[in-house]
Design a protein around this motif. Structure first.
Motif, PDB file in Angstrom:
ATOM      1  N   TYR A  95      -2.727  10.675  -6.449  1.00 21.32           N
ATOM      2  CA  TYR A  95      -3.760  10.957  -5.456  1.00 21.32           C
ATOM      3  C   TYR A  95      -5.122  10.477  -5.957  1.00 21.32           C
ATOM      4  CZ  TYR A  95      -0.165  14.115  -3.673  1.00 21.32           C
ATOM      5  OH  TYR A  95       1.009  14.637  -3.198  1.00 21.32           O
ATOM      6  N   TYR A  96      -5.825   9.748  -5.072  1.00 15.90           N
ATOM      7  CA  TYR A  96      -7.206   9.347  -5.343  1.00 15.90           C
ATOM      8  C   TYR A  96      -8.119  10.200  -4.480  1.00 15.90           C
ATOM      9  CZ  TYR A  96     -11.566   6.745  -5.045  1.00 15.90           C
ATOM     10  OH  TYR A  96     -12.895   6.409  -5.054  1.00 15.90           O
ATOM     11  N   ILE A  97      -9.049  10.919  -5.115  1.00 20.83           N
ATOM     12  CA  ILE A  97      -9.960  11.804  -4.402  1.00 20.83           C
ATOM     13  C   ILE A  97     -11.325  11.145  -4.349  1.00 20.83           C
ATOM     14  CG2 ILE A  97     -11.072  14.073  -4.379  1.00 20.83           C
ATOM     15  CD1 ILE A  97      -7.827  13.546  -6.276  1.00 20.83           C
ATOM     16  N   SER A  98     -11.841  10.889  -3.154  1.00 14.45           N
ATOM     17  CA  SER A  98     -13.101  10.174  -3.013  1.00 14.45           C
ATOM     18  C   SER A  98     -14.271  11.040  -3.469  1.00 14.45           C
ATOM     19  CB  SER A  98     -13.315   9.754  -1.556  1.00 14.45           C
ATOM     20  OG  SER A  98     -13.702  10.870  -0.774  1.00 14.45           O
ATOM     21  N   SER A  99     -15.364  10.377  -3.855  1.00 15.60           N
ATOM     22  CA  SER A  99     -16.594  11.077  -4.231  1.00 15.60           C
ATOM     23  C   SER A  99     -17.693  10.837  -3.197  1.00 15.60           C
ATOM     24  CB  SER A  99     -17.066  10.603  -5.611  1.00 15.60           C
ATOM     25  OG  SER A  99     -17.265   9.196  -5.603  1.00 15.60           O
ATOM     26  N   SER A 100     -17.379  10.069  -2.147  1.00 12.57           N
ATOM     27  CA  SER A 100     -18.340   9.803  -1.078  1.00 12.57           C
ATOM     28  C   SER A 100     -17.681  10.126   0.260  1.00 12.57           C
ATOM     29  CB  SER A 100     -18.790   8.341  -1.110  1.00 12.57           C
ATOM     30  OG  SER A 100     -17.671   7.470  -0.959  1.00 12.57           O
ATOM     31  N   LYS A 101     -18.424   9.964   1.346  1.00  8.83           N
ATOM     32  CA  LYS A 101     -17.914  10.286   2.673  1.00  8.83           C
ATOM     33  C   LYS A 101     -17.868   9.044   3.551  1.00  8.83           C
ATOM     34  CE  LYS A 101     -19.690  15.046   2.747  1.00  8.83           C
ATOM     35  NZ  LYS A 101     -20.524  16.010   3.507  1.00  8.83           N
ATOM     36  N   LYS A 102     -16.823   8.970   4.382  1.00  9.44           N
ATOM     37  CA  LYS A 102     -16.694   7.871   5.337  1.00  9.44           C
ATOM     38  C   LYS A 102     -16.024   8.382   6.605  1.00  9.44           C
ATOM     39  CE  LYS A 102     -16.383   4.006   2.039  1.00  9.44           C
ATOM     40  NZ  LYS A 102     -15.607   2.816   1.618  1.00  9.44           N
ATOM     41  N   SER A 103     -16.033   7.539   7.644  1.00  8.61           N
ATOM     42  CA  SER A 103     -15.283   7.873   8.851  1.00  8.61           C
ATOM     43  C   SER A 103     -13.785   7.840   8.529  1.00  8.61           C
ATOM     44  CB  SER A 103     -15.589   6.864   9.957  1.00  8.61           C
ATOM     45  OG  SER A 103     -15.073   5.572   9.615  1.00  8.61           O
ATOM     46  N   TRP A 104     -12.982   8.357   9.468  1.00  7.45           N
ATOM     47  CA  TRP A 104     -11.533   8.387   9.232  1.00  7.45           C
ATOM     48  C   TRP A 104     -10.977   6.976   9.044  1.00  7.45           C
ATOM     49  CZ3 TRP A 104      -6.973   6.619  11.353  1.00  7.45           C
ATOM     50  CH2 TRP A 104      -5.794   7.269  10.976  1.00  7.45           C
ATOM     51  N   GLN A 105     -11.351   6.043   9.902  1.00 13.53           N
ATOM     52  CA  GLN A 105     -10.835   4.679   9.823  1.00 13.53           C
ATOM     53  C   GLN A 105     -11.313   3.981   8.560  1.00 13.53           C
ATOM     54  OE1 GLN A 105      -8.450   3.144  11.882  1.00 13.53           O
ATOM     55  NE2 GLN A 105      -8.504   1.841  10.059  1.00 13.53           N
ATOM     56  N   ASP A 106     -12.583   4.148   8.191  1.00 12.10           N
ATOM     57  CA  ASP A 106     -13.086   3.529   6.962  1.00 12.10           C
ATOM     58  C   ASP A 106     -12.424   4.144   5.731  1.00 12.10           C
ATOM     59  OD1 ASP A 106     -14.705   1.833   8.366  1.00 12.10           O
ATOM     60  OD2 ASP A 106     -16.545   2.999   8.073  1.00 12.10           O
ATOM     61  N   SER A 107     -12.129   5.433   5.816  1.00 10.99           N
ATOM     62  CA  SER A 107     -11.418   6.092   4.716  1.00 10.99           C
ATOM     63  C   SER A 107     -10.016   5.508   4.564  1.00 10.99           C
ATOM     64  CB  SER A 107     -11.314   7.599   4.980  1.00 10.99           C
ATOM     65  OG  SER A 107     -12.583   8.193   5.040  1.00 10.99           O
ATOM     66  N   ARG A 108      -9.355   5.306   5.696  1.00  6.27           N
ATOM     67  CA  ARG A 108      -8.009   4.735   5.637  1.00  6.27           C
ATOM     68  C   ARG A 108      -8.053   3.297   5.100  1.00  6.27           C
ATOM     69  NH1 ARG A 108      -3.346   3.562  10.273  1.00  6.27           N
ATOM     70  NH2 ARG A 108      -1.702   3.275   8.707  1.00  6.27           N
ATOM     71  N   SER A 109      -9.048   2.536   5.518  1.00  7.12           N
ATOM     72  CA  SER A 109      -9.172   1.149   5.032  1.00  7.12           C
ATOM     73  C   SER A 109      -9.376   1.121   3.524  1.00  7.12           C
ATOM     74  CB  SER A 109     -10.343   0.452   5.739  1.00  7.12           C
ATOM     75  OG  SER A 109     -10.100   0.336   7.125  1.00  7.12           O
ATOM     76  N   ASP A 110     -10.153   2.064   3.015  1.00  7.13           N
ATOM     77  CA  ASP A 110     -10.358   2.152   1.570  1.00  7.13           C
ATOM     78  C   ASP A 110      -9.037   2.413   0.856  1.00  7.13           C
ATOM     79  OD1 ASP A 110     -12.446   2.740  -0.796  1.00  7.13           O
ATOM     80  OD2 ASP A 110     -10.871   4.261  -0.855  1.00  7.13           O
ATOM     81  N   CYS A 111      -8.242   3.332   1.406  1.00  6.29           N
ATOM     82  CA  CYS A 111      -6.939   3.630   0.797  1.00  6.29           C
ATOM     83  C   CYS A 111      -6.031   2.403   0.810  1.00  6.29           C
ATOM     84  CB  CYS A 111      -6.265   4.782   1.545  1.00  6.29           C
ATOM     85  SG  CYS A 111      -7.037   6.390   1.296  1.00  6.29           S
ATOM     86  N   GLN A 112      -5.991   1.701   1.924  1.00 11.47           N
ATOM     87  CA  GLN A 112      -5.107   0.549   2.042  1.00 11.47           C
ATOM     88  C   GLN A 112      -5.504  -0.565   1.081  1.00 11.47           C
ATOM     89  OE1 GLN A 112      -5.570   0.046   6.306  1.00 11.47           O
ATOM     90  NE2 GLN A 112      -3.545   0.929   6.695  1.00 11.47           N
ATOM     91  N   GLN A 113      -6.798  -0.675   0.786  1.00 15.27           N
ATOM     92  CA  GLN A 113      -7.240  -1.663  -0.193  1.00 15.27           C
ATOM     93  C   GLN A 113      -6.788  -1.297  -1.605  1.00 15.27           C
ATOM     94  OE1 GLN A 113     -11.490  -1.989   0.265  1.00 15.27           O
ATOM     95  NE2 GLN A 113     -11.344  -2.835   2.344  1.00 15.27           N
ATOM     96  N   ARG A 114      -6.548  -0.012  -1.820  1.00 16.71           N
ATOM     97  CA  ARG A 114      -6.081   0.450  -3.130  1.00 16.71           C
ATOM     98  C   ARG A 114      -4.556   0.419  -3.233  1.00 16.71           C
ATOM     99  NH1 ARG A 114     -10.497   3.244  -5.530  1.00 16.71           N
ATOM    100  NH2 ARG A 114     -12.188   3.566  -4.046  1.00 16.71           N
ATOM    101  N   ASP A 115      -3.875   0.070  -2.145  1.00 19.45           N
ATOM    102  CA  ASP A 115      -2.420  -0.108  -2.061  1.00 19.45           C
ATOM    103  C   ASP A 115      -1.724   0.966  -1.242  1.00 19.45           C
ATOM    104  OD1 ASP A 115       0.174  -1.150  -2.476  1.00 19.45           O
ATOM    105  OD2 ASP A 115       0.466   0.182  -4.179  1.00 19.45           O
ATOM    106  N   PRO A 116      -2.058   2.275  -1.354  1.00 18.92           N
ATOM    107  CA  PRO A 116      -1.341   3.264  -0.549  1.00 18.92           C
ATOM    108  C   PRO A 116      -1.993   3.483   0.806  1.00 18.92           C
ATOM    109  CG  PRO A 116      -2.740   4.381  -2.131  1.00 18.92           C
ATOM    110  CD  PRO A 116      -2.976   2.890  -2.313  1.00 18.92           C
ATOM    111  N   ASP A 117      -2.042   4.735   1.272  1.00 18.99           N
ATOM    112  CA  ASP A 117      -2.630   5.064   2.566  1.00 18.99           C
ATOM    113  C   ASP A 117      -3.217   6.465   2.466  1.00 18.99           C
ATOM    114  OD1 ASP A 117      -3.322   4.958   5.296  1.00 18.99           O
ATOM    115  OD2 ASP A 117      -1.490   3.863   5.781  1.00 18.99           O
ATOM    116  N   LEU A 118      -3.796   6.934   3.571  1.00 21.11           N
ATOM    117  CA  LEU A 118      -4.326   8.293   3.584  1.00 21.11           C
ATOM    118  C   LEU A 118      -3.216   9.312   3.320  1.00 21.11           C
ATOM    119  CD1 LEU A 118      -6.836   8.374   6.590  1.00 21.11           C
ATOM    120  CD2 LEU A 118      -7.376   8.865   4.201  1.00 21.11           C
TER     121      LEU A 118
END
Length: 209
Positions: A95-118
């Protein structure tokens, strides 16, 4: 008498060479322990296979053992990658726990760039694990495709649920199509929210996939 190790710092505020060596030794110890468990698991599997299938098809047995060996190699390769990047391990997932805030879609995009998903929450134990981070967190649950039909980001239907009483409710007619889990003193802590709101998020890499 309790003994404690004194943490020393260099003048620039970084850890001393001794502390870095200690951290490196600890990581190697954890990695070697994980590797040893995998080897023991493989050995046990081999023993059981040959004990249970003495009269079976040897070719099929060897094929299955090869697949299990390759899967163990994959897990051993991934373990140091996620551990060194600060991911937390729990019950077969990282599990990667973010230290900043984003919208739901931007959060999901960040996860997908790291390989997994929300994050997908499959059990009470996993829900308790996430609640300990004590902040509102986007999870990979949405009804954007069909109003009222909640699905996880992998397309699976919602079965295990932890909605707060009265949720989901699209409060005051707002289009609340994305789910988050809040930190409360009770287990049921999900609510629906406007997807453009900004919140923390958690990415999950399930090692069985």
């Amino acid at each position: 008498m309790e003994m404690s190790e004194e943490i020393t710092y260099e003048n620039d505020g970084t850890f001393s060479n001794q502390q870095r060596r200690t951290g490196g030794n600890l990581f190697r110890l954890v990695f070697l322990s994980f590797g040893l468990l995998c080897v023991l698991q493989a050995s046990l599997n081999i023993s059981l296979r040959f004990t249970l299938y003495k009269t079976g098809d040897t070719e099929d047995i060897l094929k299955n053992l090869t697949e299990e060996r390759d899967e163990l190699k994959r897990k051993l390769a991934v373990f140091p990658k996620y551990s060194r990047q600060g991911w937390e391990h729990f019950s077969g997932s990282y599990y990667y726990i973010s230290s900043s805030k984003k919208s739901w879609q931007d959060s999901r995009s960040d996860c997908q760039q790291r390989d997994p998903d929300l994050l997908i929450i499959n059990s009470k134990e996993e829900q308790e694990f996430i609640r300990r981070f004590q902040k509102p967190i986007w999870i990979g649950l949405t009804d954007r495709d069909t109003e009222g039909v909640w699905k996880w980001v992998d397309g699976s239907p919602l079965t295990t649920r932890f909605w707060t009483s009265g949720e989901p409710n699209s409060y005051q007619g707002r289009n609340e199509d994305c789910a988050l889990t809040n930190y409360h003193n009770y287990e049921d802590s999900w609510n629906d929210a406007v997807c453009d709101n900004e919140n923390f998020w958690v990415c999950e890499k399930n090692m069985s996939h």
